[in-house]
Design an enzyme around this catalytic site. Structure first.
Site, PDB file in Angstrom:
ATOM      1  N   ASP A 188       0.816  -1.219   0.000  1.00 36.50           N
ATOM      2  CA  ASP A 188       0.000   0.000   0.000  1.00 36.50           C
ATOM      3  C   ASP A 188       0.849   1.269   0.000  1.00 36.50           C
ATOM      4  O   ASP A 188       0.426   2.312   0.500  1.00 36.50           O
ATOM      5  CB  ASP A 188      -0.955   0.041   1.204  1.00 36.50           C
ATOM      6  CG  ASP A 188      -1.819  -1.183   1.287  1.00 36.50           C
ATOM      7  OD1 ASP A 188      -2.326  -1.605   0.231  1.00 36.50           O
ATOM      8  OD2 ASP A 188      -1.991  -1.734   2.402  1.00 36.50           O
ATOM      9  N   HIS A 191      -4.160  -1.827  -6.154  1.00 34.49           N
ATOM     10  CA  HIS A 191      -3.361  -0.685  -6.617  1.00 34.49           C
ATOM     11  C   HIS A 191      -4.292   0.416  -7.099  1.00 34.49           C
ATOM     12  O   HIS A 191      -5.014   0.236  -8.075  1.00 34.49           O
ATOM     13  CB  HIS A 191      -2.425  -1.115  -7.759  1.00 34.49           C
ATOM     14  CG  HIS A 191      -1.403  -2.119  -7.334  1.00 34.49           C
ATOM     15  ND1 HIS A 191      -0.558  -2.750  -8.198  1.00 34.49           N
ATOM     16  CD2 HIS A 191      -1.078  -2.580  -6.103  1.00 34.49           C
ATOM     17  CE1 HIS A 191       0.229  -3.564  -7.525  1.00 34.49           C
ATOM     18  NE2 HIS A 191      -0.071  -3.483  -6.253  1.00 34.49           N
TER      19      HIS A 191
HETATM   20  P1  GDP Z   1      -0.353   0.226  -3.801  1.00 30.62           P
HETATM   21  O1  GDP Z   1      -1.064  -1.051  -3.489  1.00 30.62           O
HETATM   22  O2  GDP Z   1       1.078   0.229  -3.385  1.00 30.62           O
HETATM   23  O3  GDP Z   1      -0.535   0.662  -5.225  1.00 30.62           O
HETATM   24  O4  GDP Z   1      -1.020   1.332  -2.901  1.00 30.62           O
HETATM   25  P2  GDP Z   1      -2.588   1.608  -2.660  1.00 30.62           P
HETATM   26  O5  GDP Z   1      -3.187   2.019  -3.932  1.00 30.62           O
HETATM   27  O6  GDP Z   1      -3.195   0.493  -1.896  1.00 30.62           O
HETATM   28  O7  GDP Z   1      -2.513   2.787  -1.621  1.00 30.62           O
HETATM   29  C1  GDP Z   1      -2.031   4.003  -1.928  1.00 30.62           C
HETATM   30  C2  GDP Z   1      -3.153   5.024  -1.740  1.00 30.62           C
HETATM   31  O8  GDP Z   1      -2.583   6.287  -1.598  1.00 30.62           O
HETATM   32  C3  GDP Z   1      -4.100   5.123  -2.904  1.00 30.62           C
HETATM   33  O9  GDP Z   1      -5.377   5.466  -2.439  1.00 30.62           O
HETATM   34  C4  GDP Z   1      -3.505   6.270  -3.727  1.00 30.62           C
HETATM   35  O10 GDP Z   1      -4.459   6.951  -4.529  1.00 30.62           O
HETATM   36  C5  GDP Z   1      -3.014   7.156  -2.647  1.00 30.62           C
HETATM   37  N1  GDP Z   1      -1.829   7.945  -2.966  1.00 30.62           N
HETATM   38  C6  GDP Z   1      -0.732   7.546  -3.669  1.00 30.62           C
HETATM   39  N2  GDP Z   1       0.196   8.526  -3.652  1.00 30.62           N
HETATM   40  C7  GDP Z   1      -0.340   9.540  -2.915  1.00 30.62           C
HETATM   41  C8  GDP Z   1       0.167  10.812  -2.486  1.00 30.62           C
HETATM   42  O11 GDP Z   1       1.290  11.194  -2.763  1.00 30.62           O
HETATM   43  N3  GDP Z   1      -0.669  11.551  -1.716  1.00 30.62           N
HETATM   44  C9  GDP Z   1      -1.896  11.158  -1.348  1.00 30.62           C
HETATM   45  N4  GDP Z   1      -2.635  11.955  -0.586  1.00 30.62           N
HETATM   46  N5  GDP Z   1      -2.393   9.970  -1.723  1.00 30.62           N
HETATM   47  C10 GDP Z   1      -1.607   9.174  -2.485  1.00 30.62           C
END
Ligand code: GDP
Length: 424
Positions: free
Chosen positions: A13, A41
């Protein structure tokens, strides 16, 4: 950019989907090499907001070929549902832009059921599974008790193979768990339904990648979860059942001899963890509630509130070493803007002794965090796109992490949208 893996450094995440979506522009092929429909993701782009579970995050870019490698847990039902959802939002998915390895093993209906049955049996000792069948699937793959997707092309052979597996699986379902089990008629219906849907996408991905490499096509490897959930290098047994480490990427993608040139490790500006197991920096109470709310830390797949805490340099350094990360993408820096001062776990205290080393998993529950504080910046940074325009305290935090983690941080993300990135 030549070949590159985008991997998680912590518990997952971290924002890998967001980074893959940003960087796919520079690649011709995006491949998922491990894990299954338990991923979540999140990608936000001009087409909308998507939570991708099995599909590679390059699916939105025209001209990019997306591959599900042999290392993934191929859950046809979950994949098909996701393809239909995304197609419904105007994104084309065809055998031209999605290729599924014929060597990927199939996640079968009993894997999900066994996952739930075993978590229920474990009761308060449960692992915190997402119940997508991942652990039973990979156990069966290692026991050679599942089938490869390519077998769907030969229905008669497939059914004979499945009948042998079913006989054994029913013994476990019925005699160990008291469940109903499956009949061959049920499974035949399953085979014909999924065979028809999946076969057009099946591909000899080994051949595909050999040709791609020969043509200098740029390949992006997309990992699921992070270092601390790796089956071999993570916090066992609170790991996933596959290998998110970059070293596994060529093996799980389809061309084991392929070299990876660059490994981008995604690190969140604070720590989060879904599921059970030691989480040394964990916050509780009001502090945790606030950080969870500011960061919207609820699971993309399950909606479960994530456990939260400050960044953990001990775990992160270990995660970087395990991944062999050559660069860091730091995400969610904007979320920390509300804090008066920025907490950082710099070391662990284990049995009264301070250490920089990440402990052996069995010792982790005894570790306590040693916390230092840096100045906060007290303003919204989500609109900033240039390094020099970040407040000096935010720059100091990034530079401090870079120095302590001994790895460059060329990407700083300040929002979930594709363009909310500072390239240094
Ligand atoms: P992944 O599984 O590693 O792709 O991560 P997830 O998608 O589960 O979690 C990352 C969350 O953080 C998602 O809701 C993204 O839209 C959000 N996100 C990613 N980068 C940023 C950021 O720089 N700032 C904010 N506020 N949200 C972010």
């Amino acid at each position: 950019m030549s070949n590159c893996a985008i991997v998680g450094i912590n518990w997952g995440d971290e924002g890998k989907g967001r980074m893959v979506d940003l960087l796919t522009e520079q690649f011709d092929v995006v491949v998922r090499y491990q894990g299954g429909g338990n991923a979540g993701h999140t990608v936000i782009n001009e087409k909308g907001k998507f939570a991708l579970h099995l599909l590679p995050s390059g699916i939105f870019r025209e001209g990019v070929v997306n591959v599900l490698g042999n290392g993934v847990a191929l859950d046809c039902e979950s994949l098909w549902k996701e393809m239909e959802d995304i197609r419904g939002k105007g994104v084309p998915i065809t055998p031209e832009n999605l290729k599924v390895s014929e060597r990927a093993s199939l996640l079968l209906p009993w894997h999900r059921e066994l996952d739930s049955l075993e978590e229920a049996r474990l009761a308060d000792k449960k692992y915190g599974s997402t119940k997508q069948g991942i652990a039973p699937f990979y156990s069966d793959k290692f026991q050679k008790k599942t089938v490869m997707a390519g077998e769907l092309r030969y229905p008669e052979k497939f059914k004979a193979h499945l009948a042998d597996i079913l006989e054994w699986k029913n013994l476990i379902l019925r005699r160990v768990y008291g469940a109903e089990g499956y009949t061959m008629e049920q499974m035949e219906a399953w085979v014909s339904a999924w065979g028809e849907k999946l076969c057009p996408y099946l591909c000899d991905t080994g051949k595909f990648f050999r040709e791609a490499v020969a043509q200098n096509r740029r390949i992006l490897f997309e990992a699921q979860l992070g270092s601390l959930r790796d089956l071999d290098y993570g916090i066992y047994p609170y790991t996933t059942s596959s290998n998110p480490v970059a070293a596994y990427a060529p093996v799980g993608a389809g061309l084991p001899s392929m070299k990876i040139d660059k490994v981008i490790g995604v690190v969140k500006a604070y720590s989060t963890c879904v599921g059970e197991g030691p989480f040394t920096c964990e916050w509780f109470g009001e502090d945790a509630e606030r950080l969870r709310k500011e960061g919207n830390e609820y699971g993309a797949k399950t909606g479960r509130p994530r456990r939260v805490g400050p960044i953990d340099l001990v775990a992160t350094r270990y995660g970087i070493q395990v991944q062999g990360a050559t660069a860091i993408a730091l995400t969610k820096l904007d979320v920390l803007s509300y804090l008066e001062r920025i907490p950082v776990c710099t070391r662990y205290r284990l049995n009264g002794v301070e250490t920089d080393d990440f402990p052996f998993p069995a010792l982790l529950p005894d570790a306590e965090p040693v916390t230092e504080y840096l100045d906060g910046w007290h303003c919204d940074i989500s609109g900033v796109r240039k390094w020099q325009e970040l407040p000096s305290a935010a720059r100091a935090y990034v530079e401090y992490l870079e120095e302590r983690l001994e790895c460059p941080i060329p990407y700083v993300s300040v929002g979930p949208e594709r363009d909310a990135i500072i390239l240094r």
